[in-house]
Structure formats: structure tokens, C-alpha cells
Design an enzyme around this catalytic site. Structure first.
Site, mmCIF file in Angstrom:
data_model
loop_
_atom_site.group_PDB
_atom_site.id
_atom_site.type_symbol
_atom_site.label_atom_id
_atom_site.label_comp_id
_atom_site.label_asym_id
_atom_site.label_seq_id
_atom_site.Cartn_x
_atom_site.Cartn_y
_atom_site.Cartn_z
ATOM 1 N N ASP A 1 -42.001 64.410 -33.774
ATOM 2 C CA ASP A 1 -40.829 64.530 -34.728
ATOM 3 C C ASP A 1 -42.085 64.377 -36.024
ATOM 4 O O ASP A 1 -43.013 63.716 -35.959
ATOM 5 C CB ASP A 1 -39.988 63.609 -35.115
ATOM 6 C CG ASP A 1 -39.580 63.970 -35.952
ATOM 7 O OD1 ASP A 1 -39.201 65.052 -37.126
ATOM 8 O OD2 ASP A 1 -38.166 63.176 -36.765
ATOM 9 N N ASN B 1 -40.944 65.357 -39.314
ATOM 10 C CA ASN B 1 -40.101 65.310 -40.682
ATOM 11 C C ASN B 1 -39.038 63.734 -40.769
ATOM 12 O O ASN B 1 -38.552 63.846 -41.539
ATOM 13 C CB ASN B 1 -38.970 66.103 -40.957
ATOM 14 C CG ASN B 1 -38.528 66.565 -40.296
ATOM 15 O OD1 ASN B 1 -38.214 65.746 -39.103
ATOM 16 N ND2 ASN B 1 -37.624 67.805 -40.498
ATOM 17 N N ASP C 1 -36.435 63.447 -38.980
ATOM 18 C CA ASP C 1 -35.513 63.327 -38.730
ATOM 19 C C ASP C 1 -34.542 63.083 -36.956
ATOM 20 O O ASP C 1 -33.095 63.360 -36.772
ATOM 21 C CB ASP C 1 -34.555 65.189 -38.664
ATOM 22 C CG ASP C 1 -35.206 65.899 -37.935
ATOM 23 O OD1 ASP C 1 -35.448 65.644 -36.894
ATOM 24 O OD2 ASP C 1 -34.780 67.274 -38.035
ATOM 25 N N ASP D 1 -40.712 68.665 -33.293
ATOM 26 C CA ASP D 1 -40.638 69.917 -34.197
ATOM 27 C C ASP D 1 -41.956 70.838 -33.586
ATOM 28 O O ASP D 1 -42.378 70.261 -33.420
ATOM 29 C CB ASP D 1 -40.388 69.983 -35.366
ATOM 30 C CG ASP D 1 -40.774 69.006 -36.373
ATOM 31 O OD1 ASP D 1 -42.061 68.076 -36.158
ATOM 32 O OD2 ASP D 1 -40.113 68.431 -36.690
ATOM 33 N N ASP E 1 -40.948 80.595 -23.838
ATOM 34 C CA ASP E 1 -39.824 80.911 -22.735
ATOM 35 C C ASP E 1 -38.536 82.357 -23.205
ATOM 36 O O ASP E 1 -38.575 82.182 -24.053
ATOM 37 C CB ASP E 1 -39.074 79.737 -23.084
ATOM 38 C CG ASP E 1 -38.165 78.756 -21.818
ATOM 39 O OD1 ASP E 1 -38.035 79.810 -20.574
ATOM 40 O OD2 ASP E 1 -38.913 77.739 -21.434
ATOM 41 N N ASP F 1 -36.407 82.304 -17.257
ATOM 42 C CA ASP F 1 -35.642 81.270 -17.258
ATOM 43 C C ASP F 1 -34.802 82.261 -16.187
ATOM 44 O O ASP F 1 -34.378 83.468 -16.609
ATOM 45 C CB ASP F 1 -34.820 80.937 -18.615
ATOM 46 C CG ASP F 1 -33.920 79.938 -17.818
ATOM 47 O OD1 ASP F 1 -34.146 78.758 -18.074
ATOM 48 O OD2 ASP F 1 -32.538 80.273 -18.375
ATOM 49 N N GLU G 1 -39.391 82.004 -13.178
ATOM 50 C CA GLU G 1 -38.460 80.603 -12.314
ATOM 51 C C GLU G 1 -36.759 81.366 -11.596
ATOM 52 O O GLU G 1 -36.015 82.082 -12.190
ATOM 53 C CB GLU G 1 -37.749 79.421 -13.888
ATOM 54 C CG GLU G 1 -36.746 78.245 -12.804
ATOM 55 C CD GLU G 1 -35.692 77.963 -14.101
ATOM 56 O OE1 GLU G 1 -34.933 76.605 -13.740
ATOM 57 O OE2 GLU G 1 -35.550 78.908 -14.555
ATOM 58 N N HIS H 1 -38.729 69.385 -17.019
ATOM 59 C CA HIS H 1 -37.596 69.060 -18.183
ATOM 60 C C HIS H 1 -36.516 68.927 -17.625
ATOM 61 O O HIS H 1 -35.623 68.757 -17.726
ATOM 62 C CB HIS H 1 -37.988 70.148 -19.124
ATOM 63 C CG HIS H 1 -37.117 71.094 -18.994
ATOM 64 N ND1 HIS H 1 -38.183 72.826 -18.496
ATOM 65 C CD2 HIS H 1 -35.738 72.510 -19.147
ATOM 66 C CE1 HIS H 1 -37.346 73.502 -18.310
ATOM 67 N NE2 HIS H 1 -36.121 73.272 -19.163
ATOM 68 N N ASP H 2 -36.411 70.323 -16.751
ATOM 69 C CA ASP H 2 -35.377 69.829 -15.771
ATOM 70 C C ASP H 2 -34.991 69.116 -14.431
ATOM 71 O O ASP H 2 -34.611 68.710 -13.499
ATOM 72 C CB ASP H 2 -34.975 70.874 -14.655
ATOM 73 C CG ASP H 2 -34.157 72.182 -16.373
ATOM 74 O OD1 ASP H 2 -34.052 71.947 -17.369
ATOM 75 O OD2 ASP H 2 -34.724 72.867 -15.667
HETATM 76 C C1 NOJ Z 1 -33.466 76.302 -15.999
HETATM 77 C C2 NOJ Z 1 -34.136 75.656 -16.951
HETATM 78 O O1 NOJ Z 1 -34.852 75.410 -17.590
HETATM 79 C C3 NOJ Z 1 -32.599 74.748 -17.310
HETATM 80 O O2 NOJ Z 1 -33.407 73.867 -18.517
HETATM 81 C C4 NOJ Z 1 -31.088 76.699 -18.435
HETATM 82 O O3 NOJ Z 1 -30.161 74.442 -18.487
HETATM 83 C C5 NOJ Z 1 -31.561 76.198 -17.423
HETATM 84 N N1 NOJ Z 1 -32.279 77.709 -17.168
HETATM 85 C C6 NOJ Z 1 -29.906 77.509 -18.005
HETATM 86 O O4 NOJ Z 1 -31.006 78.737 -19.363
#
Ligand code: NOJ
Length: 561
Positions: free
Chosen positions: A21, A23, A25, A29, A98, A199, A256, A329-330
Site C-alpha cells: 500500500d 497511500n 488506505d 495499489d 489476468d 481465469d 486456469e 491466491h486461491d
Molecule cells: C479463479 C480465481 O483465481 C479466483 O480467485 C476467483 O474467485 C474465481 N476464479 C472466479 O473468478
């Protein structure tokens, strides 16, 4: 095998909300990313994959896009983004964006039009159906719990959303919609980006008729994956996209793809079919899930991992190309999931990195992995932010009657917020991520685990990654060598070789906290010349041996013939 820059690259994923971050908040960013580009350059990565930065109401942290050609206010604006691209390129790195086009946000102008009336020109951009017997059009479950259909009073119909109800699925059967998407992609490519991560791109073709899924246990809703994963027109759509857009640029693409196996992946990635360069499989991510899906915890077994990785390595060899990852991130943090995030955090993080980076394919590093960030355990559900976690908790604990602690336990192990806590830059408040209040709490271990400490410590995980990446640049065999599994039945050691021209690599990794003996199989000849890397200090004489005792999570890579 054809050589390409994207085969030789190492990719680093940024999840902007949690990266830096600038700034105060509390939200990461674009300017924050720019501040850290020198850090990434020093690490040695070649390509940055940026999770979505587009305009979004953030129901699913940017994976719900309301304008594909603009930047979300919290992250900055298009000028900041232009500067980011410029700064990345001026450091001789590349940027991939993405691409989220299985669905948009319900606040996208297309959907706002689409829901107005049945004869609106945008109606057919989305998937609308009348109800069936006073209920949803079919029994599919959304990935974020509940029905995959949302009723809309305005026109007395339902729309399909495989994810949250604020993520309506786009209708790829409609050629006008497809052209809009291609135009938007070309707009970004013409700005000079170097590719896309796509995605859930293998969800875009649904089986006509959208049939009910089998439901032997008579649940309210069930997964309908077989009717939309790798659907009937998927290869046609990707070939069209390739012809119309991708083939016109020197870029890389990675799709993905939940529910893809190695056989299907050949079709997606074989070069002369003109589809994609790589796919992200989920098969190895599902090895620690029981029959009831990701929250159904099951211990991870090394033999399953060997079998799976070997299937992909040998399956795509000479045909397509692998993407290599152990977290994103998932997914939970890899060191917590496959290693030991306490006593052997450093050893096991280095071992896992070695295991992955020595395979054939393009390695992906998820932000924070390079300093060995770990899973987090928040005391109460209020600290969590992820829609998948919150919806599941509501369904099971608030609406259902499941034990709260049991559900929290599954969140500790599998929840996506494990990967989304702020990057721990130093040991100041909130790990130096923000001068304000972070949108999600930092992992309290930032005092010990942070980038500043890692940079200062020559034995850190961070410096080990630098070495791994450097080795890839110096040894073509790491990129192009052919994979072969050895010791297939060993329960603690994952060992394999790579062969290229007249050279070989031997990679030995101990996935356990026990001491184990590595003995070279009798029918395998290998003469080591050089120890390329190891996560323990070794005596000089050790470096020439091919049978040895491995300490907890020890790994060694030998070059020889
Ligand atoms: C896969 C993404 O990596 C995930 O973070 C997202 O929630 C779902 N697709 C829906 O876009």
C-alpha cells in the site's frame, strides 16, 4: 523441442490488494507495486502476473469486473498502470494480465442492460433461463455455496453464476460477445502487455440444455462441473481467440483450468493446435481433499503427488508445456501445506522450491512464497474477508448446524485468506505493508518472517530462490531436460532425473522430518560432477556421492552424466 522465452522464464504472481500500500488506505495499489519492482528484479524473476486491477465492486476482490478497460480506484488509475508497464519493461521484465471472461460483475454495463428486458440487445450476453417447477432452472451449485442461479424479478427469469451472484456468467455462444472480448484483449495487447493468465477459461463452453447434475444423495444443489468444464465448444472458442487475437502478438498465455487432466491439457497446449501455451491444473491441489470437496480434509500422501506430477511431466513432454506451482491466491501457503511451517520452515520451503523449480515447465512464485510466508489462524470468523470462506461458514455454521470449531479448522487448513494476508516487508506495524489499517490483518509472525530480514540473511529462503532462478539461466537442462521418476515407491523421498543431450541432473528431496537413506537404484547409472544446490551445508566429499543420508526436508541437486 522448440525454445521460447516463456519456457525459460520464472513468473511471479502479484495479488495487488495484499502486496504494498503506497497511500495509507490499507489496500495495496499500483504505486506500491512500482516501489517494489527493484526487489523483484533482484530476485531474478522475468515475468509478473498481475491478478485483476480492473474496475470492480470487489465482491470477489477484482475477479468481478465492471469495466475491463479501466483500473479500480483503490489501486490507482490508467496512468499509474501505464507507468507500471513502463517501469517493468525498463527493467527488462514482462507483464501478463489476468483475463476474467467466464463472467463479469453484475455492475458491468453489459449486465445492467441485459437485465432490463428480454429483448434488450445485451440480453444474450449472459445466460438467462426461466425457472423449472417454481425453482431454479437446474440443480447446479455455485463454487461459493448455494444455487448457481439468481432470480431476477424484473424479467421473471434466472441468470447463471458459477461463482458469486455478483459474477454472472457470460454467454460465449453469442458471437457478438466473443468479438467484444477479443477487441478488449487487443486493446491491452496494443498497450504492450506480454500475455494473459485466463481465469477459469475452460468453463466458457456449457453443454446445451444445461442439464441437471446427478444427485444420488438428494442434496439441494450439486456440482455441475461435467456440464461446463472442458465443454463441447471450448477448443473451438480458444482456437478462434488465438486466430483473432493471440497469434498476432509475441506473448504467453496460461489458462486456469479446474477439472483438466493431462490428456486434455495436451489439446490445450500443443503448439500447432493454436490454443494456449500452458494450463494450470488443479489435480495436485486436490490430493488432500476428500470426496466432499476442498473443505473435506484428507492427509496428503507423497505417493499420490509422485504419481500425479509424473503423469503431467511425461504426458506433456515434447507435446505441450507444464506450468509449475504449489500455491497462489486461491490456495493455502505451500510451506504450511506440504512442508513444516514451524521447526523446519526454512528447510522445507527451500526443499519445496527446489522440487518445483527443477521440474520441466515454467515455475510460478506466489508473492510471499520467496520469504516462506505461512498460513494464518484468525481467532474468529470476523477477521476473514474471502467470499468463499464467508459463504461456506454461513451455510454450514449459521444456517446449518455444523460445529464452528470444526469449520474454522478447515478454514485454517484450506481457506484462501491464508494466501491473502499482507506481504510482510519488515518488522514494523502490519509488516510494513501499510501505514494505515490493512483491509485484512497481517499474519502476526511478521516480526520474524519478513523481506527485510530475508534480504539481510545470506541463508534465507529469499536468497535460495535467487540462486534457483540463476541456475535456470545458467543451465538449459533445467528448462528443457526430460524428466524421469526414480524410487517410485519411496514414501518419503521424491527423486527424479532430467536428461538433456549428454548431461543429467539428479534431484533428491526428502518430504519428511525424518532422516532417510537415499540409495541410487541399481539399474540407474549416474556419475555426479557437481552439486548445484542444497539446503544444508555439505562437506566437500559428500558432493561426489550418490547414496547418502538425508536430514529433515533435505534436498540436493547434482549435475553429472
Ligand atoms: C479463479 C480465481 O483465481 C479466483 O480467485 C476467483 O474467485 C474465481 N476464479 C472466479 O473468478
Amino acid at each position: 523441442m522448440e525454445k521460447s522465452w516463456w519456457k525459460e522464464s520464472v513468473i511471479y504472481q502479484i495479488y495487488p490488494r495484499s502486496f504494498k500500500d503506497s497511500n495509507g488506505d490499507g489496500i495495496g495499489d499500483i504505486k506500491g507495486i512500482i516501489e517494489k519492482l527493484d526487489y523483484l528484479k533482484k530476485l531474478g524473476v522475468d515475468v509478473i502476473w498481475l491478478s485483476p486491477v480492473y474496475k470492480s465492486p470487489n465482491d470477489d476482490n477484482g475477479y468481478d469486473i465492471s469495466n475491463y478497460q479501466d483500473v479500480m480506484d483503490e489501486f490507482g488509475n490508467l496512468e499509474d498502470w501505464d507507468q507500471l508497464l513502463h517501469e517493468i519493461h525498463s527493467r527488462s521484465m514482462k507483464l501478463i494480465m489476468d483475463l476474467v471472461v467466464n463472467h463479469s460483475s453484475d455492475e458491468h454495463a453489459w449486465f445492467e442492460e441485459s437485465r432490463k428486458s428480454k429483448d434488450n440487445p445485451y440480453r444474450d450476453y449472459y445466460i438467462w433461463r426461466p425457472g423449472k417447477d417454481g425453482k431454479e432452472p437446474n440443480n447446479w451449485e455455485s463454487a461459493f455455496s448455494g444455487s448457481a442461479w439468481q432470480y431476477d424479478e424484473n424479467t421473471d427469469e434466472y441468470y447463471l453464476h458459477l461463482f458469486s451472484k455478483k459474477q454472472p456468467d457470460l454467454n460465449w455462444e453469442n458471437p457478438t460477445l466473443r468479438n467484444e472480448v477479443y477487441k478488449m484483449m487487443a486493446w491491452w495487447l496494443d498497450k504492450g502487455i506480454d500475455g494473459f493468465r485466463m481465469d477459469v477459461i475452460n468453463f466458457i463452453s456449457k453443454v446445451p440444455g444445461l442439464p441437471d447434475a446427478a444427485n444420488p444423495e438428494e442434496k439441494a444443489y450439486v456440482g455441475g462441473g461435467q456440464y461446463y468444464m472442458n465443454g463441447p465448444r471450448i477448443h473451438e472458442f480458444l482456437q478462434e481467440m488465438n486466430k483473432e487475437v493471440l497469434s498476432k502478438y509475441d506473448i504467453m498465455t496460461v489458462g486456469e483450468m479446474p477439472g483438466v487432466d493431462a490428456e486434455e491439457a495436451k489439446l490445450y497446449t500443443e503448439q500447432n493446435r493454436g490454443e494456449l501455451n500452458m494450463v494450470f491444473t488443479f489435480e495436485h491441489m486436490d490430493l488432500d481433499s476428500g470426496p466432499n470437496g476442498k473443505w473435506d480434509l484428507k492427509p496428503f500422501n507423497l505417493l499420490d503427488l509422485k504419481e500425479n506430477i509424473t503423469k503431467w511431466q511425461t504426458g506433456l513432454q515434447g507435446v505441450g508445456w507444464n506450468s509449475l506451482y504449489l500455491n497462489n491466491h486461491d490456495q493455502p501457503r505451500m510451506v504450511s501445506r506440504f512442508g513444516n511451517d514451524q521447526e523446519y520452515r526454512i528447510e522445507s520451503a527451500k526443499m519445496l522450491a527446489t522440487f518445483l523449480h527443477m521440474l520441466q515447465g515454467t515455475p510460478y512464485i506466489y508473492q510471499g512464497e520467496e520469504i516462506g510466508m505461512t498460513n494464518v489462524c484468525f481467532d474468529t470468523i470476523d477477521e476473514y474477508r474471502d467470499i468463499e470462506i464467508l459463504n461456506m461458514y454461513k451455510e454450514k455454521v449459521i444456517d446449518g448446524n455444523m460445529d464452528q470449531n470444526k469449520v474454522l479448522e478447515s478454514i485454517y487448513v484450506k481457506g484462501r485468506d491464508n494466501a491473502r494476508t499482507p506481504i510482510q516487508w519488515d518488522d514494523t506495524d502490519h509488516g510494513g505493508f501499510t501505514s494505515g489499517q490493512p483491509w485484512i490483518k497481517a499474519n502476526p509472525n511478521y516480526k520474524q518472517i519478513n523481506a527485510k530480514q530475508a534480504i539481510q540473511d545470506p541463508n534465507s529462503i529469499y536468497h535460495y530462490y535467487r540462486k534457483l532462478i540463476r541456475l535456470r539461466k545458467e543451465n538449459e537442462i533445467i528448462v528443457y531436460g526430460e524428466y524421469e521418476l526414480i524410487l517410485a515407491e519411496h514414501e518419503q523421498i521424491f527423486a527424479y532425473t532430467r536428461s538433456y543431450h549428454d548431461e543429467k541432473l539428479l534431484i533428491v528431496t526428502n518430504f519428511s522430518e525424518e532422516q532417510v537413506e537415499f540409495v541410487m537404484p541399481k539399474d540407474y547409472t549416474f556419475t555426479p560432477n557437481e552439486l548445484l544446490i542444497s539446503n544444508y551445508v555439505l562437506e566437500e566429499t559428500e558432493a561426489k556421492r550418490t547414496s547418502f543420508t538425508l536430514r529433515p526436508y533435505e534436498t540436493r541437486v547434482y549435475k553429472g552424466y
